[in-house]
Design a protein around this motif. Sequence first.
Motif, mmCIF file in Angstrom:
data_model
loop_
_atom_site.group_PDB
_atom_site.id
_atom_site.type_symbol
_atom_site.label_atom_id
_atom_site.label_comp_id
_atom_site.label_asym_id
_atom_site.label_seq_id
_atom_site.Cartn_x
_atom_site.Cartn_y
_atom_site.Cartn_z
ATOM 1 N N GLN A 152 -17.757 49.323 -31.175
ATOM 2 C CA GLN A 152 -17.965 47.876 -31.031
ATOM 3 C C GLN A 152 -19.296 47.498 -30.392
ATOM 4 O OE1 GLN A 152 -14.467 45.665 -29.568
ATOM 5 N NE2 GLN A 152 -13.336 47.606 -29.626
ATOM 6 N N HIS A 153 -20.037 48.479 -29.871
ATOM 7 C CA HIS A 153 -21.252 48.198 -29.110
ATOM 8 C C HIS A 153 -22.316 49.245 -29.441
ATOM 9 C CE1 HIS A 153 -18.685 45.522 -26.756
ATOM 10 N NE2 HIS A 153 -17.834 46.528 -26.640
ATOM 11 N N PRO A 154 -23.574 49.008 -29.095
ATOM 12 C CA PRO A 154 -24.603 50.038 -29.278
ATOM 13 C C PRO A 154 -24.329 51.235 -28.365
ATOM 14 C CG PRO A 154 -25.578 47.861 -28.893
ATOM 15 C CD PRO A 154 -24.124 47.752 -28.550
ATOM 16 N N ASN A 155 -24.959 52.371 -28.699
ATOM 17 C CA ASN A 155 -24.935 53.506 -27.785
ATOM 18 C C ASN A 155 -26.359 53.841 -27.343
ATOM 19 O OD1 ASN A 155 -26.093 54.957 -29.911
ATOM 20 N ND2 ASN A 155 -24.287 56.232 -30.285
ATOM 21 N N ALA A 156 -26.500 54.888 -26.570
ATOM 22 C CA ALA A 156 -27.813 55.225 -26.000
ATOM 23 C C ALA A 156 -28.849 55.494 -27.079
ATOM 24 C CB ALA A 156 -27.674 56.447 -25.083
ATOM 25 N N HIS A 157 -28.416 56.084 -28.201
ATOM 26 C CA HIS A 157 -29.384 56.383 -29.258
ATOM 27 C C HIS A 157 -29.928 55.109 -29.895
ATOM 28 C CE1 HIS A 157 -31.584 58.702 -32.098
ATOM 29 N NE2 HIS A 157 -30.792 58.461 -33.130
ATOM 30 N N ASP A 158 -29.113 54.054 -29.973
ATOM 31 C CA ASP A 158 -29.610 52.770 -30.482
ATOM 32 C C ASP A 158 -30.720 52.225 -29.583
ATOM 33 O OD1 ASP A 158 -27.784 52.465 -32.714
ATOM 34 O OD2 ASP A 158 -26.217 52.065 -31.239
ATOM 35 N N TYR A 159 -30.508 52.286 -28.268
ATOM 36 C CA TYR A 159 -31.529 51.791 -27.340
ATOM 37 C C TYR A 159 -32.785 52.657 -27.407
ATOM 38 C CZ TYR A 159 -27.748 48.947 -25.396
ATOM 39 O OH TYR A 159 -26.712 48.052 -25.227
ATOM 40 N N GLU A 160 -32.586 53.957 -27.561
ATOM 41 C CA GLU A 160 -33.728 54.851 -27.694
ATOM 42 C C GLU A 160 -34.522 54.527 -28.956
ATOM 43 O OE1 GLU A 160 -32.659 58.942 -28.372
ATOM 44 O OE2 GLU A 160 -34.395 59.645 -27.236
ATOM 45 N N MET A 161 -33.802 54.217 -30.051
ATOM 46 C CA MET A 161 -34.473 53.898 -31.296
ATOM 47 C C MET A 161 -35.263 52.593 -31.184
ATOM 48 S SD MET A 161 -34.674 55.388 -34.320
ATOM 49 C CE MET A 161 -36.452 55.075 -34.222
ATOM 50 N N LEU A 162 -34.685 51.596 -30.505
ATOM 51 C CA LEU A 162 -35.413 50.343 -30.301
ATOM 52 C C LEU A 162 -36.684 50.567 -29.496
ATOM 53 C CD1 LEU A 162 -32.452 47.890 -29.629
ATOM 54 C CD2 LEU A 162 -34.014 47.823 -31.588
ATOM 55 N N LEU A 163 -36.620 51.433 -28.499
ATOM 56 C CA LEU A 163 -37.830 51.762 -27.733
ATOM 57 C C LEU A 163 -38.901 52.354 -28.647
ATOM 58 C CD1 LEU A 163 -36.337 53.347 -24.482
ATOM 59 C CD2 LEU A 163 -37.764 51.305 -24.588
ATOM 60 N N ALA A 164 -38.476 53.212 -29.577
ATOM 61 C CA ALA A 164 -39.432 53.818 -30.498
ATOM 62 C C ALA A 164 -40.007 52.788 -31.465
ATOM 63 C CB ALA A 164 -38.751 54.959 -31.261
ATOM 64 N N ILE A 165 -39.153 51.883 -31.956
ATOM 65 C CA ILE A 165 -39.603 50.877 -32.914
ATOM 66 C C ILE A 165 -40.596 49.909 -32.274
ATOM 67 C CG2 ILE A 165 -38.840 48.868 -34.277
ATOM 68 C CD1 ILE A 165 -36.187 50.366 -34.732
ATOM 69 N N TYR A 166 -40.329 49.528 -31.025
ATOM 70 C CA TYR A 166 -41.145 48.497 -30.358
ATOM 71 C C TYR A 166 -42.018 49.082 -29.252
ATOM 72 C CZ TYR A 166 -38.395 45.111 -32.967
ATOM 73 O OH TYR A 166 -37.819 44.383 -33.990
ATOM 74 N N ASN A 167 -42.505 50.305 -29.453
ATOM 75 C CA ASN A 167 -43.307 50.949 -28.413
ATOM 76 C C ASN A 167 -44.787 50.643 -28.532
ATOM 77 O OD1 ASN A 167 -44.047 52.413 -30.644
ATOM 78 N ND2 ASN A 167 -43.740 54.428 -29.715
ATOM 79 N N HIS A 168 -45.150 49.658 -29.329
ATOM 80 C CA HIS A 168 -46.547 49.304 -29.495
ATOM 81 C C HIS A 168 -46.694 47.787 -29.472
ATOM 82 C CE1 HIS A 168 -44.866 48.761 -33.508
ATOM 83 N NE2 HIS A 168 -45.904 47.984 -33.795
#
Length: 260
Positions: free
Chosen positions: A179-195
């Motif tokens: 029902q919710h994101p997990n740690a890998h989702d947050y890690e992926m967002l960091l990678a997507i928006y790291n610039h």
Amino acid sequence: MRGIRKGVIAAGVGLAALSAPVLATHSWGGYHWARTSNNELAVPVGDNVDSRWDAALNSAIADWNASTVIQSPKVAGSTNPKNCKAVPGTIQVCNSSYGRTGWLGIANIWLSNGHISQSTTKLNDTYFNTATYNTPAWRNMVSCQEIGHGYGLDHQDENFDNPNLNTCMDYTSNPQSNQHPNAHDYEMLLAIYNHVDSAMSVMKGAAAGAEGGDTPKEWGRPTKFDRIGRPIEFVRVISPTEKVVTHVTWAIGEGPRGRF
């Protein structure tokens, strides 16, 4: 408290990266909103849902805002839920009885020069009004997943029958633990928006009032299929620099088959 919470999540992501197996990337084609500063991405989420969806929408917004790169405000909706027209610079979330289309939810993103310029999420009450789907777990998972697509995330897994990954970005027949994101989702967002993107890259071309449509015929060319042959991603080209990409969550046993 929000800063503390996000710090804890960031630390958890770091520990997960050290202790867990490396998971595959689930960026959605590299699609992302232009981020022109180091501030958190503050794309407004338009509330066009009724009281049956309030809890699920609030949960999804809070879940994605727990990322260290997103802080989207919930704002009053700016569209008619029935057609859920896009509003530039926003993610508009709608619910309505869209009919026996086969899908529970769809996410549309409009791309201009490779960046997301606007997004819509539709939640289909024709199915959510039935006993199978009229549960908090199904509402939470589909809301979380479609809005996650709106930020540029894809699924972590597309097998309905294997064990859950404890994330809303995982296909499942039983959403209780998804029902919710997990740690890998947050890690992926960091990678997507790291610039940081150039201010010149902010999109100006998206047409206000554009509609994503409710059927494959309106979504364009199918570009991705699930394990049982149903198309789950479509691309409709508007111009050489603009296109609409649609992600579909089909109801169990529903949806077209075959690579058409």
